[in-house]
Design a protein around this motif. Structure first.
Motif, mmCIF file in Angstrom:
data_model
loop_
_atom_site.group_PDB
_atom_site.id
_atom_site.type_symbol
_atom_site.label_atom_id
_atom_site.label_comp_id
_atom_site.label_asym_id
_atom_site.label_seq_id
_atom_site.Cartn_x
_atom_site.Cartn_y
_atom_site.Cartn_z
ATOM 1 N N ILE A 185 0.885 -1.160 0.000
ATOM 2 C CA ILE A 185 0.000 0.000 0.000
ATOM 3 C C ILE A 185 0.927 1.215 0.000
ATOM 4 N N LYS A 186 0.863 1.991 -1.081
ATOM 5 C CA LYS A 186 1.859 3.037 -1.355
ATOM 6 C C LYS A 186 1.577 4.316 -0.540
ATOM 7 N N PRO A 187 2.570 5.243 -0.524
ATOM 8 C CA PRO A 187 2.438 6.446 0.304
ATOM 9 C C PRO A 187 1.171 7.265 0.040
ATOM 10 N N PHE B 179 14.212 -2.924 -4.521
ATOM 11 C CA PHE B 179 12.929 -3.564 -4.780
ATOM 12 C C PHE B 179 12.543 -3.436 -6.254
ATOM 13 N N TYR B 180 12.753 -2.234 -6.811
ATOM 14 C CA TYR B 180 12.355 -1.954 -8.194
ATOM 15 C C TYR B 180 13.518 -2.080 -9.180
ATOM 16 N N ALA B 181 14.547 -2.876 -8.821
ATOM 17 C CA ALA B 181 15.763 -2.980 -9.642
ATOM 18 C C ALA B 181 15.467 -3.290 -11.116
ATOM 19 N N PRO C 198 12.742 5.385 -17.768
ATOM 20 C CA PRO C 198 12.818 6.842 -17.528
ATOM 21 C C PRO C 198 12.120 7.272 -16.239
ATOM 22 N N PHE C 199 11.169 6.463 -15.760
ATOM 23 C CA PHE C 199 10.410 6.865 -14.570
ATOM 24 C C PHE C 199 11.053 6.372 -13.264
ATOM 25 N N PHE C 200 12.223 5.713 -13.358
ATOM 26 C CA PHE C 200 12.812 5.083 -12.163
ATOM 27 C C PHE C 200 13.075 6.084 -11.028
ATOM 28 N N SER D 235 -2.759 8.863 -10.117
ATOM 29 C CA SER D 235 -1.911 8.945 -11.310
ATOM 30 C C SER D 235 -1.121 7.649 -11.443
ATOM 31 N N ILE D 236 -0.415 7.494 -12.561
ATOM 32 C CA ILE D 236 0.367 6.278 -12.768
ATOM 33 C C ILE D 236 1.484 6.158 -11.726
ATOM 34 N N ASP D 237 1.962 7.283 -11.205
ATOM 35 C CA ASP D 237 2.989 7.232 -10.159
ATOM 36 C C ASP D 237 2.353 6.980 -8.795
ATOM 37 N N ALA D 238 1.371 7.809 -8.452
ATOM 38 C CA ALA D 238 0.670 7.652 -7.173
ATOM 39 C C ALA D 238 -0.517 6.728 -7.433
ATOM 40 N N ASN D 239 -0.218 5.423 -7.562
ATOM 41 C CA ASN D 239 -1.277 4.490 -7.975
ATOM 42 C C ASN D 239 -1.700 3.509 -6.870
ATOM 43 N N ALA D 240 -1.544 3.947 -5.633
ATOM 44 C CA ALA D 240 -2.158 3.316 -4.439
ATOM 45 C C ALA D 240 -1.559 1.987 -3.983
ATOM 46 N N VAL D 241 -1.310 1.089 -4.936
ATOM 47 C CA VAL D 241 -0.849 -0.249 -4.558
ATOM 48 C C VAL D 241 0.149 -0.808 -5.569
ATOM 49 N N HIS D 242 1.012 -1.670 -5.073
ATOM 50 C CA HIS D 242 1.849 -2.519 -5.909
ATOM 51 C C HIS D 242 1.442 -3.960 -5.655
ATOM 52 N N GLY D 243 1.497 -4.808 -6.669
ATOM 53 C CA GLY D 243 1.306 -6.237 -6.474
ATOM 54 C C GLY D 243 2.238 -7.009 -7.384
HETATM 55 P P1 CMP Z 1 4.174 -0.801 -9.663
HETATM 56 O O1 CMP Z 1 3.253 -1.946 -9.842
HETATM 57 O O2 CMP Z 1 4.537 -0.453 -8.265
HETATM 58 O O3 CMP Z 1 5.510 -1.075 -10.489
HETATM 59 C C1 CMP Z 1 6.333 -0.018 -10.966
HETATM 60 C C2 CMP Z 1 5.672 1.316 -10.853
HETATM 61 O O4 CMP Z 1 6.214 2.331 -11.660
HETATM 62 C C3 CMP Z 1 4.226 1.220 -11.280
HETATM 63 O O5 CMP Z 1 3.500 0.497 -10.319
HETATM 64 C C4 CMP Z 1 3.875 2.699 -11.453
HETATM 65 O O6 CMP Z 1 3.425 3.294 -10.237
HETATM 66 C C5 CMP Z 1 5.209 3.340 -11.817
HETATM 67 N N1 CMP Z 1 5.240 3.854 -13.191
HETATM 68 C C6 CMP Z 1 5.409 5.141 -13.543
HETATM 69 N N2 CMP Z 1 5.403 5.283 -14.875
HETATM 70 C C7 CMP Z 1 5.215 4.038 -15.400
HETATM 71 C C8 CMP Z 1 5.105 3.525 -16.725
HETATM 72 N N3 CMP Z 1 5.188 4.315 -17.802
HETATM 73 N N4 CMP Z 1 4.901 2.190 -16.880
HETATM 74 C C9 CMP Z 1 4.823 1.368 -15.805
HETATM 75 N N5 CMP Z 1 4.925 1.807 -14.525
HETATM 76 C C10 CMP Z 1 5.110 3.125 -14.319
#
Ligand code: CMP
Length: 134
Positions: free
Chosen positions: A9-11, A49-51, A57-59, A109-117
Motif C-alpha cells: 500500500i503506497k504512500p 525492490f524496483y531494480a 525513464p520513470f525510475f 496517477s500512474i505514479d501515485a497508484n495506491a498499490v503494488h502487487g
Molecule cells: P508498480 O506496480 O509499483 O511497479 C512499478 C511502478 O512504476 C508502477 O507500479 C507505477 O506506479 C510506476 N510507473 C510510472 N510510470 C510508469 C510507466 N510508464 N509504466 C509502468 N509503470 C510506471
C-alpha cells in the motif's frame, strides 16, 4: 493452487487514510494477510525492490515517490493470490483501471497508484523474500 503474493500500500493511499479499506478488499476476496509491516523505505530499499525498472525513464520519480512517506508491505495468501490481487488492483494507470478496482477508486496517477502487487510467481517469491525473508 494456494499462492502468496507481495502487496504494498503506497504512500498516497496511506496518506489518504484508506489502509483499512484496501485490506478489506483483499480479505473480502478471500486473500489472507500472512505478513504485514508498516515502514518507511530507504532510497536503497526502494531502488533494490524496483531494480528491474532501473533503466526506465520513470525510475527516479518512482523511487522518490516510494520514499515520500510510509508504506504498508504485506504478503497475501490464497487460491490464485497473484492473479486475484492483480484483478483487485486494476490497471497500472488508474485512468485505465476498471470500475470497482482499488486503483480506480483510490489512485490519482500512474505514479501515485495506491498499490503494488507482484506480477508473477517468480516476482512474488523474490519480493516476499526481499521484505520478509524465506
Ligand atoms: P508498480 O506496480 O509499483 O511497479 C512499478 C511502478 O512504476 C508502477 O507500479 C507505477 O506506479 C510506476 N510507473 C510510472 N510510470 C510508469 C510507466 N510508464 N509504466 C509502468 N509503470 C510506471
Amino acid at each position: 493452487a494456494v499462492e502468496r503474493t507481495l502487496s504494498i500500500i503506497k504512500p498516497d493511499a496511506v496518506a489518504k487514510n484508506v489502509i483499512g479499506q484496501i485490506v478489506a478488499r483483499f480479505e473480502e476476496a478471500g486473500l489472507k494477510v500472512v505478513e504485514m509491516q508498516m515502514k518507511s523505505l530507504s532510497k536503497e530499499e526502494a531502488e533494490g525492490f524496483y531494480a528491474e525498472h532501473k533503466e526506465r525513464p520513470f525510475f527516479g520519480d518512482l523511487v522518490a515517490f516510494m520514499t515520500s512517506g510510509p508504506v504498508v508491505v504485506q504478503a497475501l495468501e490464497g487460491e490464485n493470490a497473484i492473479l486475484v490481487n492483480r484483478e483487485l488492483m486494476g490497471a497500472t494507470n488508474p485512468k485505465d483501471a476498471a470500475e470497482g478496482t482499488i486503483r480506480r477508486d483510490f489512485a490519482e496517477s500512474i505514479d501515485a497508484n495506491a498499490v503494488h502487487g507482484s506480477d508473477s510467481a517468480t516476482s512474488a517469491a523474490r519480493e516476499i523474500a526481499y521484505f520478509f525473508g524465506k
